[in-house]
Enzyme design. Structure first.
Site, PDB file in Angstrom:
ATOM      1  N   ASN A  79       0.877  -1.179   0.000  1.00 51.29           N
ATOM      2  CA  ASN A  79       0.000   0.000   0.000  1.00 51.29           C
ATOM      3  C   ASN A  79       0.911   1.225   0.000  1.00 51.29           C
ATOM      4  O   ASN A  79       1.487   1.561   1.024  1.00 51.29           O
ATOM      5  CB  ASN A  79      -0.900  -0.034   1.244  1.00 51.29           C
ATOM      6  CG  ASN A  79      -1.702   1.243   1.409  1.00 51.29           C
ATOM      7  OD1 ASN A  79      -1.827   2.036   0.471  1.00 51.29           O
ATOM      8  ND2 ASN A  79      -2.259   1.452   2.600  1.00 51.29           N
TER       9      ASN A  79
ATOM     10  N   LYS B 252       0.134   4.281  -0.370  1.00 48.18           N
ATOM     11  CA  LYS B 252      -0.497   5.503   0.163  1.00 48.18           C
ATOM     12  C   LYS B 252      -0.241   6.683  -0.792  1.00 48.18           C
ATOM     13  O   LYS B 252      -0.104   6.458  -1.994  1.00 48.18           O
ATOM     14  CB  LYS B 252      -0.021   5.787   1.592  1.00 48.18           C
ATOM     15  CG  LYS B 252      -0.184   4.550   2.477  1.00 48.18           C
ATOM     16  CD  LYS B 252       0.013   4.806   3.943  1.00 48.18           C
ATOM     17  CE  LYS B 252      -0.166   3.491   4.699  1.00 48.18           C
ATOM     18  NZ  LYS B 252      -0.076   3.660   6.143  1.00 48.18           N
TER      19      LYS B 252
ATOM     20  N   HIS C 147      -9.546   1.480   5.020  1.00 48.09           N
ATOM     21  CA  HIS C 147      -8.258   1.701   5.699  1.00 48.09           C
ATOM     22  C   HIS C 147      -8.464   2.704   6.843  1.00 48.09           C
ATOM     23  O   HIS C 147      -9.259   3.638   6.728  1.00 48.09           O
ATOM     24  CB  HIS C 147      -7.228   2.229   4.697  1.00 48.09           C
ATOM     25  CG  HIS C 147      -5.835   2.212   5.263  1.00 48.09           C
ATOM     26  ND1 HIS C 147      -5.388   3.189   6.127  1.00 48.09           N
ATOM     27  CD2 HIS C 147      -4.827   1.327   5.124  1.00 48.09           C
ATOM     28  CE1 HIS C 147      -4.144   2.895   6.476  1.00 48.09           C
ATOM     29  NE2 HIS C 147      -3.779   1.774   5.892  1.00 48.09           N
TER      30      HIS C 147
ATOM     31  N   GLU D  69      -6.800   5.147   7.803  1.00 46.58           N
ATOM     32  CA  GLU D  69      -6.568   6.550   7.431  1.00 46.58           C
ATOM     33  C   GLU D  69      -7.811   7.137   6.766  1.00 46.58           C
ATOM     34  O   GLU D  69      -8.140   8.307   6.956  1.00 46.58           O
ATOM     35  CB  GLU D  69      -5.328   6.660   6.531  1.00 46.58           C
ATOM     36  CG  GLU D  69      -4.053   6.436   7.350  1.00 46.58           C
ATOM     37  CD  GLU D  69      -2.900   5.829   6.586  1.00 46.58           C
ATOM     38  OE1 GLU D  69      -2.912   5.806   5.348  1.00 46.58           O
ATOM     39  OE2 GLU D  69      -1.954   5.345   7.250  1.00 46.58           O
TER      40      GLU D  69
ATOM     41  N   GLU E 148      -5.458  -4.446  10.961  1.00 41.37           N
ATOM     42  CA  GLU E 148      -4.426  -3.421  11.116  1.00 41.37           C
ATOM     43  C   GLU E 148      -4.692  -2.606  12.382  1.00 41.37           C
ATOM     44  O   GLU E 148      -5.445  -1.623  12.339  1.00 41.37           O
ATOM     45  CB  GLU E 148      -4.432  -2.487   9.902  1.00 41.37           C
ATOM     46  CG  GLU E 148      -4.149  -3.197   8.584  1.00 41.37           C
ATOM     47  CD  GLU E 148      -3.577  -2.228   7.560  1.00 41.37           C
ATOM     48  OE1 GLU E 148      -2.499  -2.519   7.043  1.00 41.37           O
ATOM     49  OE2 GLU E 148      -4.189  -1.187   7.309  1.00 41.37           O
TER      50      GLU E 148
ATOM     51  N   GLY F 236       2.499   2.642  10.771  1.00 42.48           N
ATOM     52  CA  GLY F 236       3.446   3.725  10.545  1.00 42.48           C
ATOM     53  C   GLY F 236       4.170   4.185  11.798  1.00 42.48           C
ATOM     54  O   GLY F 236       4.849   5.197  11.791  1.00 42.48           O
TER      55      GLY F 236
ATOM     56  N   SER G 272       3.442  -1.736  10.494  1.00 44.06           N
ATOM     57  CA  SER G 272       4.898  -1.768  10.683  1.00 44.06           C
ATOM     58  C   SER G 272       5.518  -3.137  10.383  1.00 44.06           C
ATOM     59  O   SER G 272       6.437  -3.566  11.081  1.00 44.06           O
ATOM     60  CB  SER G 272       5.269  -1.303  12.086  1.00 44.06           C
ATOM     61  OG  SER G 272       4.845   0.046  12.286  1.00 44.06           O
TER      62      SER G 272
END
Ligand code: PGA
Length: 247
Positions: free
Chosen positions: A9, A11, A92, A94, A164, A170, A210
């Site tokens: 991904n 992003k 996701h 985000e 996730e 991240g 991560s």
């Protein structure tokens, strides 16, 4: 045997030129038997498809919850289908946190994927506060139930789930193998409750947060972890390919 896979991904990273270089690098380092899916920015999909061979599928990172019409800036599932895109990330964290996407919106996106022959990669996972309160399993259950509303047995077979935990995305902080395995086993048992045991056993459940070459192997050895959704490390060809080869 259920399908194991590592998905990248990217992003909102890379110019077209950087994307081309990165994909060429991944292609050159991937061995003959490994396959992967790389979810690139919308603007890079067509160019990326020209570069890859049949070991690499190009996916999208999002899709609109609407079918078509006056939704400036949105990309519809049938637009992706007309480009030959077979996979799209939905839900996701985000998108949920920065763009306020609710479980209901994620559910609408899933249905648009099904209607357009796109296999959705459904992301879910709890925040640090929820985990600290030991509410992560009930939170995951709530997300699963709402996101998979009105999904039938035929459709669920097309879904890849990515667990996730938000606190691991991240941040450099990976969930421990035990924490990830617990969540994956729980998701599989909930899928068995909602559908049936055969579907649950065949479902690919990825871990994301991560993932690096140094922790991938241990995660992949857990019985319910079927691969990874990789953000940061997918922007480095050597790291990404090393993770793929850890499967
Ligand atoms: P990360 O991102 O690997 O950079 O933690 C994972 C993701 O957001 O899918």
């Amino acid at each position: 045997m259920r399908k194991k896979i590592v998905i990248g991904n990217w992003k909102m990273n890379t110019t077209i030129e950087q994307a081309i270089n990165l994909l060429v690098d991944i292609k050159e380092n991937l061995d003959d038997v490994s396959t992967t899916i790389v979810c690139v920015p919308y603007t890079h999909i067509a160019v990326a498809q020209e570069i890859v061979d049949d070991r690499i599928a190009i996916g999208a990172q999002n899709v609109s919850q609407f079918e078509k019409g006056a939704y400036t800036g949105e990309i519809a599932a049938n637009m992706l289908q007309s480009l030959g895109v077979e996979f799209a990330i939905v839900g996701h964290s985000e998108r949920r946190n920065i763009f306020n996407e609710s479980n209901e919106v994620v559910n609408q996106k899933l249905h648009h994927c099904f209607q357009n022959d796109i296999l959705p990669i459904l992301c879910l996972g709890e925040s640090l506060a929820i985990r600290k309160n030991k509410q992560h399993l009930s939170f995951i259950k709530e997300q699963l139930t709402a996101c998979l509303s009105n999904v039938n047995e035929e459709q669920i077979e097309d879904v890849i789930i990515a667990y996730e935990p938000i606190w691991a995305i991240g941040t450099g902080e990976t969930a421990s193998v035990e924490q990830a395995q617990e969540a994956h086993e729980f998701i599989r048992s909930e899928i068995a409750n909602m559908f049936n045991a055969t579907i649950a056993n065949q479902m690919t459940i990825l871990y994301g947060g991560s993932v690096k070459p140094t922790n991938a192997k241990a995660l992949f050895q857990a019985s319910d972890i079927d691969g990874a959704l990789v953000g940061g490390a997918s922007l480095n060809a050597a790291d990404f390919v090393a993770i793929i080869k850890s499967i």
